[in-house]
Design an enzyme around this catalytic site. Structure first.
Site, PDB file in Angstrom:
ATOM      1  N   SER A 131       0.842  -1.200   0.000  1.00  0.00           N
ATOM      2  CA  SER A 131       0.000   0.000   0.000  1.00  0.00           C
ATOM      3  C   SER A 131       0.873   1.244   0.000  1.00  0.00           C
ATOM      4  O   SER A 131       1.975   1.236   0.559  1.00  0.00           O
ATOM      5  CB  SER A 131      -0.855   0.008   1.269  1.00  0.00           C
ATOM      6  OG  SER A 131      -1.385   1.303   1.499  1.00  0.00           O
ATOM      7  N   TYR A 169      -1.228  -0.115  10.380  1.00  0.00           N
ATOM      8  CA  TYR A 169      -1.336  -0.661   9.019  1.00  0.00           C
ATOM      9  C   TYR A 169      -0.026  -0.411   8.268  1.00  0.00           C
ATOM     10  O   TYR A 169       0.474  -1.302   7.563  1.00  0.00           O
ATOM     11  CB  TYR A 169      -2.498   0.036   8.316  1.00  0.00           C
ATOM     12  CG  TYR A 169      -2.715  -0.305   6.867  1.00  0.00           C
ATOM     13  CD1 TYR A 169      -3.003  -1.604   6.472  1.00  0.00           C
ATOM     14  CD2 TYR A 169      -2.677   0.687   5.882  1.00  0.00           C
ATOM     15  CE1 TYR A 169      -3.238  -1.904   5.128  1.00  0.00           C
ATOM     16  CE2 TYR A 169      -2.907   0.399   4.542  1.00  0.00           C
ATOM     17  CZ  TYR A 169      -3.183  -0.899   4.172  1.00  0.00           C
ATOM     18  OH  TYR A 169      -3.416  -1.194   2.852  1.00  0.00           O
ATOM     19  N   LYS A 183       2.563  -3.039   6.068  1.00  0.00           N
ATOM     20  CA  LYS A 183       2.749  -2.921   4.620  1.00  0.00           C
ATOM     21  C   LYS A 183       4.205  -2.577   4.282  1.00  0.00           C
ATOM     22  O   LYS A 183       4.713  -2.964   3.231  1.00  0.00           O
ATOM     23  CB  LYS A 183       1.780  -1.870   4.077  1.00  0.00           C
ATOM     24  CG  LYS A 183       0.323  -2.341   4.123  1.00  0.00           C
ATOM     25  CD  LYS A 183       0.101  -3.429   3.101  1.00  0.00           C
ATOM     26  CE  LYS A 183      -0.921  -4.458   3.467  1.00  0.00           C
ATOM     27  NZ  LYS A 183      -0.996  -5.580   2.521  1.00  0.00           N
TER      28      LYS A 183
END
Lengths: 165, 260
Positions: free
Chosen positions: B150, B163, B167
């Site tokens: 991402s 998050y 990633k």
């Protein structure tokens, strides 16, 4: 392992410096056991996240996370180390975005990998250091822990003698 | 460059984790459209099987293998079934991911905001990479490991603090494996997409302003299509055309994040 064994937290000036204890050993990716990865990824990440939370709750306004340049370069047989180091480097950016409104600055210092890992084999850089001698990150860490760095957040300062630019 | 009947991926076999919906479905469809045999590794056959059926009815080759990517034995079984059915494995795409719940870092709880992302993102990348490797090595310069990451893995996230590190870890893993597996001819790359996945579409329904905001900051002015905007990039990376590209992250977001 306890958190204290997985992350080293020290005070510099009015700031807090967080340095993860990463797996020092080269391990081919296909040889990594779940226990290896638990020790190389899961435990240091949880310990570092906890240390960041503790630092924020303490009210400190300057936080520095020290990681090896392997975070950005990657390295053969060091996927387990690079993953954790890069995760922490980018977590610094999330923290910077969330904590800026509280007046907290947080930055990463990337240092030559030799201080973090042994058994470096194969190329981990594309050039020789631009500067002669070893490069201690201490002055840069002190700057990032001082008022002089109040406008700097979410950054990575690489202090490796000018290997990676 | 193409092989056999003119399709760039004819004769190649790919596994796509999380292939039952969203970006994974788009990647599966794009690979199949270019001739690959596709195994949709979906947590639930109820979502994966209809995608496999749709690909087959379009003339492609696809099967669904129910796979929980957080379970090493399940990934092992999926790879074994793939190799048993198609004779090899050339392309492993790790796309499956879940657990992204908005939170602030200081309030983050490992059970609520970390474990599932760590398991489905990083641990599953370990399992997928390790179990695919013997077959990718055999595949040589056709071997591909592609991880869906991402833009947040590069720039951090103000909304979902934890998050980003998950990633980011996948990107660093890809760079390291590109170095480690390159001598075998195998390439390892990441795709960082922004696309109309079910979770984003659902977020748009709840918050129409979000779509407007994303479109406004996107130079191309729209949110990506999972098959034609994202799957096509995975198909490129899987093809011979990308055989000299390794260790890279290709951001597919309409020009929103251009790197520094």
């Amino acid at each position: 392992m306890t958190n204290a064994e997985m992350v080293e937290v020290s005070e510099v000036g009015s700031g807090v410096v967080i340095r993860p204890r990463l797996d020092r050993s080269a391990r081919p990716f296909d040889s990594l056991s779940d226990a290896d990865f638990e020790a190389a990824w899961e435990q240091p990440m949880r310990a570092a996240i906890g240390a960041l939370q503790d630092a924020f709750r303490s009210g400190v306004k300057r936080i520095v996370v020290v990681i090896p340049t392997l975070a950005m370069s990657g390295g053969a047989n060091f996927a387990h180390v690079a993953a954790t180091a890069e995760a922490l480097r980018i977590l610094v950016k999330s923290a910077a975005r969330q904590w800026g409104a509280d007046g907290v600055t947080i930055n990463a210092v990337a240092v030559a990998p030799e201080g973090f890992v042994d058994d470096l084999t194969g190329p981990t850089s594309i050039a020789a250091p631009a500067l002669e001698g070893t490069s201690s990150p201490q002055e840069v860490i002190e700057f990032l822990c001082s008022d002089a760095s109040s406008k700097l957040t979410g950054q990575t300062l690489t202090v490796d003698g000018g290997v990676w630019m | 460059m193409t092989s056999g009947d003119g399709q760039p991926l004819t004769g190649r076999t790919a596994i796509v984790t999380g292939g039952g919906q969203g970006i994974g479905e788009g990647i599966a469809r794009a690979l199949a459209q270019r001739g690959a045999n596709v195994v949709i590794a979906a947590r639930r056959a109820a979502t994966g099987e209809p995608v496999a059926e749709a690909i087959r009815s379009d003339g492609g080759t696809a099967v669904c293998v129910e796979t929980d990517v957080t379970d090493r034995a399940a990934v092992d079984a999926c790879v074994a079934e793939t190799v048993g059915r198609f004779g090899g494995l050339d392309v492993m795409v790790h796309n499956a991911f879940s657990g992204a719940i908005p939170h602030r870092l200081e309030d983050a709880d490992f059970d609520a905001h970390w474990s599932l992302m760590s398991r489905t993102g990083v641990w599953a990348a370990l399992f997928c990479g390790q179990l695919a490797w013997p077959h990718l090595r055999k595949s040589g310069d056709r071997g591909r490991f592609i991880i869906v990451t991402s833009p947040s893995g590069v720039e951090g996230s103000a909304n979902i603090a934890l998050y980003s590190p998950v990633k980011a870890a996948e990107r660093a893993m890809a760079k390291s494996l590109a170095a480690e597996w390159g001598p075998a001819g195998v390439t390892v790359n990441c795709i960082a997409p922004v696309a109309a996945s079910p979770s984003l579409v659902s977020a748009f329904e709840q918050n129409p302003a979000l779509r407007v905001a994303i479109e406004a900051r996107t130079p191309l002015g729209r949110v990506g299509d999972v098959t034609d905007d994202i799957g096509s990039v995975a198909a490129f990376l899987a093809s011979d055309d990308a055989r000299y590209v390794s260790g890279q992250t290709i951001v597919c977001d309409g020009g929103s994040f251009m790197g520094l």
